[in-house]
Design an enzyme around this catalytic site. Structure first.
Site, PDB file in Angstrom:
ATOM      1  N   ARG A   1      -5.412   6.526  -7.443  1.00 36.77           N
ATOM      2  CA  ARG A   1      -5.088   7.955  -7.365  1.00 36.77           C
ATOM      3  C   ARG A   1      -5.039   8.584  -8.756  1.00 36.77           C
ATOM      4  O   ARG A   1      -5.607   9.656  -8.992  1.00 36.77           O
ATOM      5  CB  ARG A   1      -3.751   8.122  -6.641  1.00 36.77           C
TER       6      ARG A   1
ATOM      7  N   LEU B   1       0.865  -1.178   0.000  1.00 38.04           N
ATOM      8  CA  LEU B   1       0.000   0.000   0.000  1.00 38.04           C
ATOM      9  C   LEU B   1       0.902   1.229   0.000  1.00 38.04           C
ATOM     10  O   LEU B   1       1.985   1.203   0.600  1.00 38.04           O
ATOM     11  CB  LEU B   1      -0.891   0.041   1.245  1.00 38.04           C
ATOM     12  N   ASP B   2       0.465   2.298  -0.655  1.00 35.27           N
ATOM     13  CA  ASP B   2       1.218   3.550  -0.623  1.00 35.27           C
ATOM     14  C   ASP B   2       1.359   4.024   0.818  1.00 35.27           C
ATOM     15  O   ASP B   2       0.515   3.726   1.672  1.00 35.27           O
ATOM     16  CB  ASP B   2       0.490   4.644  -1.420  1.00 35.27           C
ATOM     17  N   ARG B   3       2.397   4.811   1.085  1.00 33.76           N
ATOM     18  CA  ARG B   3       2.653   5.331   2.435  1.00 33.76           C
ATOM     19  C   ARG B   3       1.419   6.012   3.026  1.00 33.76           C
ATOM     20  O   ARG B   3       1.086   5.828   4.187  1.00 33.76           O
ATOM     21  CB  ARG B   3       3.828   6.313   2.404  1.00 33.76           C
TER      22      ARG B   3
END
Length: 195
Positions: A139, A40-42
């Site tokens: 996103r 997962l992205d930060r």
């Protein structure tokens, strides 16, 4: 192993000494053999799956590669949306620093299904189901739709919220060993502004 990853913490170490703190490095202090099954992205919170053994990692990774894992995300996006839809576009990396992805004829096909969960004054809460697993897929897709995720520092206006409003809510799949249906659900998102 399943964890509820907090926003702001890397899934794995990044480049440079200031980016070594991550979910996997913290957990490997307790259990060295743990390996990430996906990432997962930060700035994304929610369900993160790890494997304790090499055979579990292989089998779970093959489920992700074969698109046999259903993923459900919750997001607040800027502006008003109604109903539901599907976004299909080939995504490619457009820049490295910061990493930014977008539609490109040489990109890999990315598919995202979206549905409105709630309408708010300046935003819309969505359920998102990525059918593919491209970097920054949700996103980039929502930004190209004209409705970037609230608080997105790359594709939207990071100043509007303390954090990006993207939350990995659930994963479901057939257990790679028992074949039983598994549904992993994170608690509801804790965004800084209510929708």
């Amino acid at each position: 192993m399943v964890v509820d990853k907090p926003a702001g913490l890397l899934t794995q170490p990044g480049l440079g000494p200031d980016q070594q703190d991550s979910v996997i490095t913290r957990l490997q202090c307790q259990e060295q053999g743990l390996r990430l099954v996906h990432r997962l992205d930060r700035d994304t919170s929610g369900v993160l799956l790890l494997a304790r053994r090499a055979d579990a990692l292989r089998r779970l990774s093959s489920l992700f590669a074969a698109r046999r894992v259903n993923k459900l995300y919750q997001a607040d996006v800027e502006g008003g949306l109604e109903g539901r839809g599907c976004i299909a576009s080939p995504l490619a990396r457009l820049s490295r620093q910061p990493p930014r992805y977008g539609s490109h004829p040489d990109g890999r096909l990315a598919l995202t299904i979206w549905r409105v969960r709630a309408a708010c004054s300046n935003s819309t809460r969505l359920w998102l189901r990525p059918l593919t697993g491209r970097s920054h897929q949700l996103r980039a897709h929502l930004a190209e739709l004209g409705h970037p995720i609230v608080g997105d520092p790359i594709y939207g206006d990071a100043g509007r919220a303390r954090r990006m409003h993207l939350h990995a809510r659930a994963l479901s799949f057939r257990h790679p060993f028992t074949k039983q249906r598994v549904r992993l659900i994170a608690p509801d998102a804790r965004f800084d502004t209510a929708c």
